[in-house]
Motif scaffolding. Structure first.
Motif, PDB file in Angstrom:
ATOM      1  N   ARG A  46     -22.729  14.676  54.683  1.00  0.00           N
ATOM      2  CA  ARG A  46     -22.899  15.359  55.979  1.00  0.00           C
ATOM      3  C   ARG A  46     -22.541  14.439  57.136  1.00  0.00           C
ATOM      4  O   ARG A  46     -22.054  14.883  58.161  1.00  0.00           O
ATOM      5  N   GLU A  47     -22.797  13.144  56.955  1.00  0.00           N
ATOM      6  CA  GLU A  47     -22.437  12.202  58.020  1.00  0.00           C
ATOM      7  C   GLU A  47     -20.928  12.194  58.237  1.00  0.00           C
ATOM      8  O   GLU A  47     -20.435  12.218  59.353  1.00  0.00           O
ATOM      9  N   GLY A  48     -20.192  12.159  57.110  1.00  0.00           N
ATOM     10  CA  GLY A  48     -18.733  12.202  57.176  1.00  0.00           C
ATOM     11  C   GLY A  48     -18.269  13.466  57.885  1.00  0.00           C
ATOM     12  O   GLY A  48     -17.333  13.431  58.688  1.00  0.00           O
ATOM     13  N   ALA A  49     -18.917  14.578  57.589  1.00  0.00           N
ATOM     14  CA  ALA A  49     -18.542  15.855  58.214  1.00  0.00           C
ATOM     15  C   ALA A  49     -18.746  15.790  59.720  1.00  0.00           C
ATOM     16  O   ALA A  49     -17.914  16.266  60.499  1.00  0.00           O
ATOM     17  N   LYS A  50     -19.859  15.169  60.141  1.00  0.00           N
ATOM     18  CA  LYS A  50     -20.124  15.076  61.579  1.00  0.00           C
ATOM     19  C   LYS A  50     -19.102  14.189  62.271  1.00  0.00           C
ATOM     20  O   LYS A  50     -18.610  14.508  63.359  1.00  0.00           O
ATOM     21  N   THR A  51     -18.784  13.039  61.633  1.00  0.00           N
ATOM     22  CA  THR A  51     -17.784  12.146  62.214  1.00  0.00           C
ATOM     23  C   THR A  51     -16.441  12.859  62.323  1.00  0.00           C
ATOM     24  O   THR A  51     -15.758  12.787  63.356  1.00  0.00           O
ATOM     25  N   LEU A  52     -16.073  13.565  61.247  1.00  0.00           N
ATOM     26  CA  LEU A  52     -14.809  14.294  61.252  1.00  0.00           C
ATOM     27  C   LEU A  52     -14.804  15.330  62.371  1.00  0.00           C
ATOM     28  O   LEU A  52     -13.813  15.478  63.099  1.00  0.00           O
ATOM     29  N   ALA A  53     -15.926  16.028  62.544  1.00  0.00           N
ATOM     30  CA  ALA A  53     -16.020  17.047  63.594  1.00  0.00           C
ATOM     31  C   ALA A  53     -15.782  16.425  64.969  1.00  0.00           C
ATOM     32  O   ALA A  53     -14.990  16.922  65.774  1.00  0.00           O
ATOM     33  N   THR A  54     -16.445  15.282  65.219  1.00  0.00           N
ATOM     34  CA  THR A  54     -16.292  14.615  66.504  1.00  0.00           C
ATOM     35  C   THR A  54     -14.853  14.180  66.736  1.00  0.00           C
ATOM     36  O   THR A  54     -14.274  14.420  67.803  1.00  0.00           O
ATOM     37  N   ASN A  55     -14.264  13.545  65.711  1.00  0.00           N
ATOM     38  CA  ASN A  55     -12.896  13.056  65.871  1.00  0.00           C
ATOM     39  C   ASN A  55     -11.893  14.187  66.043  1.00  0.00           C
ATOM     40  O   ASN A  55     -10.946  14.072  66.823  1.00  0.00           O
ATOM     41  N   LEU A  56     -12.090  15.287  65.307  1.00  0.00           N
ATOM     42  CA  LEU A  56     -11.191  16.436  65.440  1.00  0.00           C
ATOM     43  C   LEU A  56     -11.255  16.983  66.854  1.00  0.00           C
ATOM     44  O   LEU A  56     -10.237  17.271  67.477  1.00  0.00           O
ATOM     45  N   ARG A  58     -12.361  15.533  69.663  1.00  0.00           N
ATOM     46  CA  ARG A  58     -11.825  14.597  70.658  1.00  0.00           C
ATOM     47  C   ARG A  58     -10.304  14.554  70.574  1.00  0.00           C
ATOM     48  O   ARG A  58      -9.605  14.588  71.593  1.00  0.00           O
ATOM     49  N   ALA A  59      -9.781  14.474  69.340  1.00  0.00           N
ATOM     50  CA  ALA A  59      -8.331  14.382  69.175  1.00  0.00           C
ATOM     51  C   ALA A  59      -7.647  15.611  69.747  1.00  0.00           C
ATOM     52  O   ALA A  59      -6.662  15.505  70.488  1.00  0.00           O
ATOM     53  N   ALA A  60      -8.170  16.804  69.426  1.00  0.00           N
ATOM     54  CA  ALA A  60      -7.538  18.037  69.895  1.00  0.00           C
ATOM     55  C   ALA A  60      -7.556  18.106  71.420  1.00  0.00           C
ATOM     56  O   ALA A  60      -6.643  18.643  72.041  1.00  0.00           O
ATOM     57  N   LYS A  61      -8.593  17.555  72.027  1.00  0.00           N
ATOM     58  CA  LYS A  61      -8.705  17.611  73.491  1.00  0.00           C
ATOM     59  C   LYS A  61      -7.957  16.486  74.179  1.00  0.00           C
ATOM     60  O   LYS A  61      -7.316  16.689  75.202  1.00  0.00           O
ATOM     61  N   GLU A  62      -8.062  15.269  73.637  1.00  0.00           N
ATOM     62  CA  GLU A  62      -7.642  14.095  74.410  1.00  0.00           C
ATOM     63  C   GLU A  62      -6.263  13.562  74.077  1.00  0.00           C
ATOM     64  O   GLU A  62      -5.638  12.899  74.900  1.00  0.00           O
ATOM     65  N   ILE A  63      -5.790  13.808  72.833  1.00  0.00           N
ATOM     66  CA  ILE A  63      -4.515  13.200  72.464  1.00  0.00           C
ATOM     67  C   ILE A  63      -3.360  13.941  73.119  1.00  0.00           C
ATOM     68  O   ILE A  63      -3.209  15.150  72.971  1.00  0.00           O
ATOM     69  N   PHE A  72       2.243  10.406  69.922  1.00  0.00           N
ATOM     70  CA  PHE A  72       0.860  10.809  70.198  1.00  0.00           C
ATOM     71  C   PHE A  72       0.028   9.622  70.648  1.00  0.00           C
ATOM     72  O   PHE A  72       0.065   8.556  70.038  1.00  0.00           O
ATOM     73  N   THR A  73      -0.748   9.790  71.686  1.00  0.00           N
ATOM     74  CA  THR A  73      -1.713   8.779  72.084  1.00  0.00           C
ATOM     75  C   THR A  73      -2.714   9.420  73.026  1.00  0.00           C
ATOM     76  O   THR A  73      -2.399  10.404  73.694  1.00  0.00           O
ATOM     77  N   GLU A  74      -3.928   8.859  73.083  1.00  0.00           N
ATOM     78  CA  GLU A  74      -4.902   9.365  74.037  1.00  0.00           C
ATOM     79  C   GLU A  74      -4.798   8.600  75.362  1.00  0.00           C
ATOM     80  O   GLU A  74      -5.502   8.901  76.309  1.00  0.00           O
ATOM     81  N   HIS A  75      -3.886   7.606  75.417  1.00  0.00           N
ATOM     82  CA  HIS A  75      -3.713   6.829  76.637  1.00  0.00           C
ATOM     83  C   HIS A  75      -2.439   7.257  77.356  1.00  0.00           C
ATOM     84  O   HIS A  75      -1.688   8.089  76.858  1.00  0.00           O
ATOM     85  N   GLU A  76      -2.189   6.647  78.518  1.00  0.00           N
ATOM     86  CA  GLU A  76      -0.965   6.975  79.232  1.00  0.00           C
ATOM     87  C   GLU A  76       0.242   6.423  78.475  1.00  0.00           C
ATOM     88  O   GLU A  76       1.262   7.092  78.330  1.00  0.00           O
TER      89      GLU A  76
ATOM     90  N   SER B  14      -7.120   3.503  67.539  1.00  0.00           N
ATOM     91  CA  SER B  14      -6.788   4.665  68.356  1.00  0.00           C
ATOM     92  C   SER B  14      -7.451   5.910  67.789  1.00  0.00           C
ATOM     93  O   SER B  14      -7.861   5.955  66.639  1.00  0.00           O
ATOM     94  N   LEU B  15      -7.544   6.920  68.646  1.00  0.00           N
ATOM     95  CA  LEU B  15      -8.167   8.174  68.257  1.00  0.00           C
ATOM     96  C   LEU B  15      -7.446   8.777  67.058  1.00  0.00           C
ATOM     97  O   LEU B  15      -8.062   9.335  66.146  1.00  0.00           O
ATOM     98  N   LEU B  16      -6.105   8.633  67.058  1.00  0.00           N
ATOM     99  CA  LEU B  16      -5.320   9.159  65.939  1.00  0.00           C
ATOM    100  C   LEU B  16      -5.693   8.447  64.640  1.00  0.00           C
ATOM    101  O   LEU B  16      -5.891   9.085  63.602  1.00  0.00           O
ATOM    102  N   ASP B  17      -5.824   7.109  64.705  1.00  0.00           N
ATOM    103  CA  ASP B  17      -6.229   6.360  63.515  1.00  0.00           C
ATOM    104  C   ASP B  17      -7.618   6.794  63.037  1.00  0.00           C
ATOM    105  O   ASP B  17      -7.844   6.948  61.836  1.00  0.00           O
ATOM    106  N   SER B  18      -8.538   6.978  63.992  1.00  0.00           N
ATOM    107  CA  SER B  18      -9.888   7.402  63.606  1.00  0.00           C
ATOM    108  C   SER B  18      -9.855   8.768  62.950  1.00  0.00           C
ATOM    109  O   SER B  18     -10.566   9.025  61.978  1.00  0.00           O
ATOM    110  N   LEU B  19      -9.028   9.665  63.504  1.00  0.00           N
ATOM    111  CA  LEU B  19      -8.931  11.012  62.939  1.00  0.00           C
ATOM    112  C   LEU B  19      -8.422  10.945  61.498  1.00  0.00           C
ATOM    113  O   LEU B  19      -8.989  11.553  60.593  1.00  0.00           O
TER     114      LEU B  19
END
Lengths: 207, 207
Positions: A46-56, A58-63, A72-76, B14-19
């Protein structure tokens, strides 16, 4: 672990069903694997599932895309473009961010990249604009670039794209190179396709 | 799509690596598939990624066990236990929630279930308590149950578990049945293992 008390009556799909359904959006995951994944996560990780949820999430929003190379990057700027130890005079053009990963892993290339996020394919509505070629042209015009390495795929569209890119580079007086074509290392001739053999034969080198 | 401005200097992964890393917690997903999944979601299906994130998080937090049959549910009672049209006099014992799915899909069984969430395996520290046998015994004592269907796996541990369960049922005067063993439907004898053939031969039936 919390329980709601609405177990009776006609229900919307259960949370487990929704989870299985949404796991099917992963490439290569059908109903059976989705079910296995859901049970595995609930029973063992379940911990893995929560981490995956958070990363998914964040990635979908920020990358987004690097403003210089479009990967792809979450930075400029991505980590390669913002790394001052990379050689700024070489630029390697690839079709996708996965190709950047592949080249970084397999070679000791120390230059920069430009990621097309596709290939020229007029029938699918993918033209120079979709591939960000104006961004690339600006880099060719403004930066001091000596070599442009054309690492698009060795497919028909990839070759056409490479050709168009080489024309653009010529306009700006930049030398272009293309990945060598030939038999794969470790491959047996018997199993190599005819086009590749013909190409490798014609491009034979002094030994 | 938002960009933060911390693209320079030494960075955390990076967020991508974490994902990609966290996708590897899915069973059967290695580095290569994880990378492919990440790129697929980012390039083609950000909405799917967000839905998956929400469902994963909710499932990891909210899904618990049905207080009657121990299968996964976010409610106090699962949809089968709370369905009044099911026959309360039959109870089918399975090892995992996936087995409930399988039996529901393959048969027209209309009774209830009890999910052990495992099998007796003393060496792994899994005894009667871990399998919730006291919950089951309470059901046998309090409810009017006519038949207990032993649908544990046909493995050594599954057989031992079935045996222990049948003893418990006998104490409460409940009839037990066990899934039939034999050659798989559509299977060729040549490819069926010896134990199964022997079992099927000995249990041959009038035709």
């Amino acid at each position: 672990m919390s329980f709601s008390l609405s177990g009776n009556g006609s229900q919307p799909p259960s949370l487990l069903d929704s989870l299985i359904e949404s796991l099917k959006c992963l490439p290569g995951v059908g109903p059976k694997s989705a079910q296995r994944m859901a049970f595995h996560l609930l029973q063992r990780n379940r911990e893995g599932a929560k981490t995956l949820a958070t990363n998914l999430e964040r990635a979908a929003k920020e990358i987004g895309h690097c403003k210089s190379c479009r990967t792809f990057t979450e930075h400029e700027l991505c980590s390669i473009c913002s790394d001052n130890s990379r050689m700024k005079k070489q630029i390697c053009i690839v079709e996708s961010p996965a190709d950047v990963f592949t080249i970084e892993k397999s070679t000791d290339y120390k230059g920069l990249y430009f990621v097309l996020m596709g290939r020229l394919s007029p029938l699918d509505g993918i033209g120079p604009k979709e591939l960000g070629l104006e961004v690339l042209e600006k880099r060719l015009a403004e930066q001091e670039i000596e070599e442009m390495i054309l690492a698009t795929n060795s497919t028909v569209e990839g070759e056409v794209t490479a050709h168009v890119l080489s024309e653009m580079a010529r306009k700006h007086g930049v030398k272009t190179t293309r990945l060598a074509q030939g038999v794969p290392v470790g491959g047996e001739l018997e199993y190599v396709d005819q086009n590749t053999i013909a190409q490798a034969f014609n491009a034979r080198k002094h030994y």
